[in-house]
Every structure is written in structure tokens, then in C-alpha cells.
Design a protein around this motif. Structure first.
Motif, PDB file in Angstrom:
ATOM      1  N   ALA A 121      45.714  31.535  33.620  1.00  0.00           N
ATOM      2  CA  ALA A 121      44.673  33.817  33.318  1.00  0.00           C
ATOM      3  C   ALA A 121      46.119  34.975  34.404  1.00  0.00           C
ATOM      4  N   HIS A 155      45.007  27.675  37.421  1.00  0.00           N
ATOM      5  CA  HIS A 155      44.258  28.075  36.376  1.00  0.00           C
ATOM      6  C   HIS A 155      42.958  27.445  35.506  1.00  0.00           C
ATOM      7  N   SER A 158      37.858  28.528  37.004  1.00  0.00           N
ATOM      8  CA  SER A 158      37.204  29.116  36.235  1.00  0.00           C
ATOM      9  C   SER A 158      36.772  28.260  34.825  1.00  0.00           C
ATOM     10  N   TYR A 202      39.481  37.597  44.253  1.00  0.00           N
ATOM     11  CA  TYR A 202      40.293  37.098  44.175  1.00  0.00           C
ATOM     12  C   TYR A 202      39.385  35.870  43.631  1.00  0.00           C
ATOM     13  N   SER A 204      36.167  35.613  43.011  1.00  0.00           N
ATOM     14  CA  SER A 204      35.849  34.976  41.847  1.00  0.00           C
ATOM     15  C   SER A 204      36.490  34.386  40.514  1.00  0.00           C
ATOM     16  N   LEU A 205      38.130  34.594  40.501  1.00  0.00           N
ATOM     17  CA  LEU A 205      38.644  34.448  39.637  1.00  0.00           C
ATOM     18  C   LEU A 205      39.156  32.830  40.339  1.00  0.00           C
ATOM     19  N   TRP A 206      39.905  32.492  41.788  1.00  0.00           N
ATOM     20  CA  TRP A 206      40.635  31.427  41.509  1.00  0.00           C
ATOM     21  C   TRP A 206      39.590  30.318  42.206  1.00  0.00           C
ATOM     22  N   MET A 207      38.737  30.880  42.559  1.00  0.00           N
ATOM     23  CA  MET A 207      37.124  29.955  43.133  1.00  0.00           C
ATOM     24  C   MET A 207      37.867  29.357  44.345  1.00  0.00           C
TER      25      MET A 207
END
Length: 277
Positions: A121, A155, A158, A202, A204-207
Motif C-alpha cells: 500500500a 501490507h 487488507s 489509517y 481502515s487501511l492497516w486494520m
């Protein structure tokens, strides 16, 4: 600890002597921070490294850091400890996700960092830089004492865990081929680490790190037959203890992680002497 001004006594066992199989299935907590220094409950290591000691460890060798930007942090730490000069474009001149190499000619030591393959990402980085870790390992030839550190985690978050699983299968196969070509190679895998963005975008990207156990168990199962050859570097407890919030641990935490890694691969950086602060 505050009353006595002494920390807990360390194990007298040098970290280098610990069987690699032992570190794959340790129970938390595996260590603790005291005055910004990480202490492993299983073994002990040096706290200060003279140049001559580092030379005996990494001199006449190459090291490959293959993974994400947390291993790029390790590159900075190691580069600062020695006189390692870039022989490629620096990250200041180009994308921070492009492969780089630095060389310490006095030590005859070469340090490489390269990003793992897709998914990765980021933006503004040519896709050609993201080659699979297995492919990069297969490209290593004629360096029997090479040191390779691998990480794969943030990375992948997701995507379905099968993506991570499939990547690790190909990495394991490449490591087996490496040991056939270079029987004295040293390979270590940096496991997942803790972080929390505290309800920032962040998330939502890295959870966050909620799948860390899933990925750790995948690696343990896959590498069970290589657990005597591949060193597992547990990153969870050290980053939990440091109360890491950002996905990139602090500079001091990165230093302690690098020193922990070196103590497990270099006998010169382990010690049997138990000390008190």
C-alpha cells in the motif's frame, strides 16, 4: 524496581546459544523494557557494541533486509552504527520504497533493503520495485555467510489471510533452495508487531494488529520443519511494552529490535555476564 533501583536479573544464557526452535513458540511476556532497554527473559546480550565487536559479527558478509518500511527503519539503525555509504540513490533523492544498498568497505560489509512484492500500500512508486521476496532470495548466489531478515505483515492486512499464506509458502520454498546453495546462510523472520492509530483514518487501511495471531500461527505451522534453521524474531511484546501507536515503532524501539536480532545471530554480541543497572 523503583525502590531497589535494580531490574530483574537476566538469564545468564547468551542469546546466540538459544536453540532456534525455542523462540518459535514462546509464551508472553518474553521480555521487558527498563530505562528504554529491552531485556529478553530467555537470554542476555551486550548493551554496548564496540566497532571491533560489530566487525567480528558482520565483517566480510552481506545482509538483506526484505520487507516493509519497518525493516527500512532497521537499515537506518545499522547504517548509523557503521560507516555504510550508499552506492545506490538514497531515499532522500527518490522514492522511499525503492531498493537501496550501502557498503562499508572497511568491514567488507554490504547492506541491502528492498520492499516485498505486491500487495504493497503506497503511491508514487514504480511497480517494478515490488518484487516477491522469494524471487529476491533466489537471486542470491555465492554468498555462503549471507544474513537475510524477512518480514511480511502490515501490507497484507487488507486482504484475505490466504494471500499471506501463499506468499509465505513461496518464501519458505526459496529459503530451502537458499540453504542448498549456501548452507551457512542465516535467515531470520521478523514477526508481526503491535500498533494502534487511535481511531485515525489509517485504521481502515492497516486494520490495526488484530490479525497478528493469525499470521503468526500460519508462520509457525509452515516453518515447523525449518524451525531449527530459521530464527523467529518476536516483535509483539517489545512493541506492546513500548506502547507503540504508529505503525512505525520509535527510533529507540527499532534500535532495541535490531540489537535483539544481532544478539541471536552473532556470538560476539551475546554475553554470559549478568549485570545490574
Amino acid at each position: 524496581a523503583e525502590a531497589s533501583k535494580e531490574r530483574l536479573i537476566e538469564s545468564p544464557r547468551p542469546c546466540f546459544t538459544v536453540d532456534a526452535r525455542t523462540v518459535w513458540n514462546r509464551l508472553s511476556p518474553i521480555g521487558y523494557f527498563y530505562h528504554d532497554i529491552w531485556y529478553d527473559r530467555l537470554c542476555t546480550r551486550r548493551r554496548t557494541y564496540q566497532h571491533s565487536i560489530i566487525k567480528n559479527c558482520i565483517g566480510n558478509r552481506s545482509m538483506y533486509l526484505l520487507g516493509d518500511s519497518t525493516l527500512r527503519q532497521w537499515h537506518y539503525v545499522i547504517q548509523d552504527r557503521i560507516n555504510c555509504t550508499f552506492v545506490t540513490d538514497t531515499w532522500l533523492e527518490s522514492s522511499k520504497h525503492r531498493p537501496v544498498t550501502c557498503v562499508d568497505r572497511n568491514l567488507n560489509f554490504t547492506l541491502h533493503w528492498a520492499p516485498h512484492g505486491l500487495p504493497f500500500a503506497t503511491d508514487n512508486t514504480p511497480r517494478r520495485y515490488f518484487r516477491p521476496i522469494a524471487t529476491r532470495i533466489d537471486d542470491i548466489n555465492g554468498d555462503d555467510r549471507v544474513i537475510i531478515v524477512i518480514n511480511l505483515f502490515a501490507h497484507m492486512m487488507s486482504f484475505h489471510s490466504s494471500v499471506f499464506y501463499n506468499r509465505m509458502v513461496t518464501i519458505k520454498d526459496s529459503i530451502i533452495r537458499l540453504f542448498q546453495r549456501c548452507p551457512n546462510a542465516t535467515v531470520a523472520i521478523k514477526g508481526p508487531h503491535y500498533y494502534s492509530f487511535e481511531k485515525q483514518m489509517y485504521q481502515s487501511l492497516w486494520m490495526l494488529d488484530k490479525y497478528a495471531d493469525v499470521y503468526t500461527n500460519i508462520m509457525r505451522e509452515l516453518f515447523i520443519d525449518l524451525s531449527n534453521r530459521v530464527i523467529y524474531l518476536d516483535g509483539m511484546d517489545i512493541t506492546i511494552s513500548a506502547e507503540t501507536k504508529h505503525i512505525h515503532p520509535s527510533r529507540q524501539t527499532a534500535i532495541q529490535m535490531v540489537e535483539d536480532m544481532l544478539s541471536k545471530i552473532c556470538p560476539q554480541l551475546s554475553t554470559s555476564k549478568v549485570t545490574h543497572l
